[in-house]
Scaffold this active site. Structure first.
Site, short mmCIF file in Angstrom:
data_model
loop_
_atom_site.label_atom_id
_atom_site.label_comp_id
_atom_site.label_asym_id
_atom_site.label_seq_id
_atom_site.Cartn_x
_atom_site.Cartn_y
_atom_site.Cartn_z
N ILE A 17 54.38 32.93 41.35
CA ILE A 17 53.94 34.32 41.26
C ILE A 17 54.86 35.09 40.31
O ILE A 17 56.07 35.19 40.55
CB ILE A 17 53.94 35.02 42.63
CG1 ILE A 17 53.14 34.22 43.66
CG2 ILE A 17 53.38 36.43 42.51
CD1 ILE A 17 53.19 34.81 45.05
N ASN A 73 50.74 37.97 37.80
CA ASN A 73 50.67 39.33 38.33
C ASN A 73 51.48 40.33 37.51
O ASN A 73 51.12 41.50 37.41
CB ASN A 73 51.16 39.33 39.78
CG ASN A 73 51.54 40.71 40.26
OD1 ASN A 73 50.69 41.55 40.54
ND2 ASN A 73 52.84 40.97 40.35
N TYR A 128 47.64 48.70 27.17
CA TYR A 128 47.33 48.19 28.51
C TYR A 128 45.86 47.79 28.59
O TYR A 128 45.53 46.68 29.04
CB TYR A 128 47.64 49.24 29.56
CG TYR A 128 47.48 48.75 30.98
CD1 TYR A 128 48.38 47.83 31.53
CD2 TYR A 128 46.44 49.19 31.79
CE1 TYR A 128 48.23 47.37 32.83
CE2 TYR A 128 46.28 48.74 33.09
CZ TYR A 128 47.18 47.83 33.61
OH TYR A 128 47.03 47.36 34.90
N LYS A 154 44.63 43.84 28.97
CA LYS A 154 43.88 43.42 30.15
C LYS A 154 42.49 42.89 29.77
O LYS A 154 41.98 41.95 30.40
CB LYS A 154 43.76 44.58 31.14
CG LYS A 154 45.07 44.91 31.85
CD LYS A 154 45.61 43.72 32.64
CE LYS A 154 46.86 44.07 33.44
NZ LYS A 154 47.37 42.93 34.21
N VAL A 175 45.76 50.98 43.09
CA VAL A 175 46.73 50.59 44.12
C VAL A 175 47.94 51.52 44.08
O VAL A 175 48.39 51.94 43.00
CB VAL A 175 47.18 49.13 43.92
CG1 VAL A 175 48.00 48.65 45.12
CG2 VAL A 175 45.97 48.22 43.70
N THR A 187 51.22 51.85 43.75
CA THR A 187 52.42 51.14 43.31
C THR A 187 53.24 52.04 42.40
O THR A 187 52.87 53.18 42.09
CB THR A 187 52.04 49.87 42.55
OG1 THR A 187 51.29 50.24 41.37
CG2 THR A 187 51.19 48.94 43.40
#
Length: 233
Positions: free
Chosen positions: A6, A74, A141, A145, A172, A174
């Protein structure tokens, strides 16, 4: 034994996924990040800054007699939140390297290492809705992606013996969302919309999202396509 690699395992979604996986005594988790936050007897760590080229060897073909080997890409960063002309060249290079070059290199090394393995082999790339919808001031970004989605689709064609997925988490709660809310409205006209996501309770917790990713991996045989969003599952 199942083995999970990960990236970005020291915070946010990556850390939450790692901690959930470690609840299963059958799992070994190997984190790849600049810092380490998890201490566990079935957790190993590679101290690597994925925004820069690295030389450390991560995957070893004979290290484990695993039933399943999983790479979860991730790690990522939204990068500078401003129009592209205001970026420094170094900011562009670093954001692209972290968001698309690093996962491409890791996929290359993972597939090369385990291409002849008898284990079930899975690549799970953490994508984003930003790869499908343009957002002002998120140029690198959004572009990286979108590239991650396409990389995943090409890998599925090239390596049908591997399970390849690109799975978006939704919005999310974060550190990345904190950075977005702190952006200058002059550079990022949509900042109020992202502030309202937090105020209106529309952000999912990292733990909730991580559980959905783990559920996906536990039931991956149900999913035959490459691109998914957790919101649709």
């Amino acid at each position: 034994m199942d083995i999970f690699f990960i990236t970005g395992a020291s915070s946010g979604i990556g850390e939450a996924i790692a901690e959930l996986l470690l609840e299963n005594n059958n799992n070994i988790v190997i984190g790849i990040a600049r810092s380490r936050t998890i201490q566990h007897d079935r957790y190993q760590h590679h101290y690597i800054d994925l925004s820069q080229p690295w030389t450390e060897k991560i995957f070893k073909p004979n290290s484990f007699n695993a039933n399943k080997i999983v790479l979860i890409n991730n790690a990522g960063s939204i990068g500078p939140i401003k129009p592209l002309s205001l970026y420094e060249k170094e900011e562009i290079l670093e954001n692209y390297f972290l968001n698309i070059s690093a996962p491409s290199i890791l996929c290359n090394q993972f597939i090369s290492c385990f291409e002849k393995s008898k284990s079930e082999r899975i690549v799970l790339n953490i994508s984003s809705g930003a790869g499908k919808h343009p957002i002002h001031s998120w140029s690198t970004y959004c572009a990286s992606k979108a590239a991650l989605d396409m990389l995943s689709q090409v890998l599925k064609l090239e390596y049908p013996e591997f399970k390849i997925y690109s799975l978006a988490p939704g919005i999310v709660d974060t550190a990345m969302q904190e950075k977005i809310r702190e952006a200058d409205k002059t550079d990022f006209p949509d900042v109020d919309r992202f502030i309202s996501y937090k105020e209106d309770g529309e952000l999912a917790s990292a733990e909730t999202v991580a559980q959905k990713y783990v559920d996906f991996l536990n039931n991956y045989s149900k999913y035959n396509d490459t691109l998914y969003s957790l919101r649709d599952l």
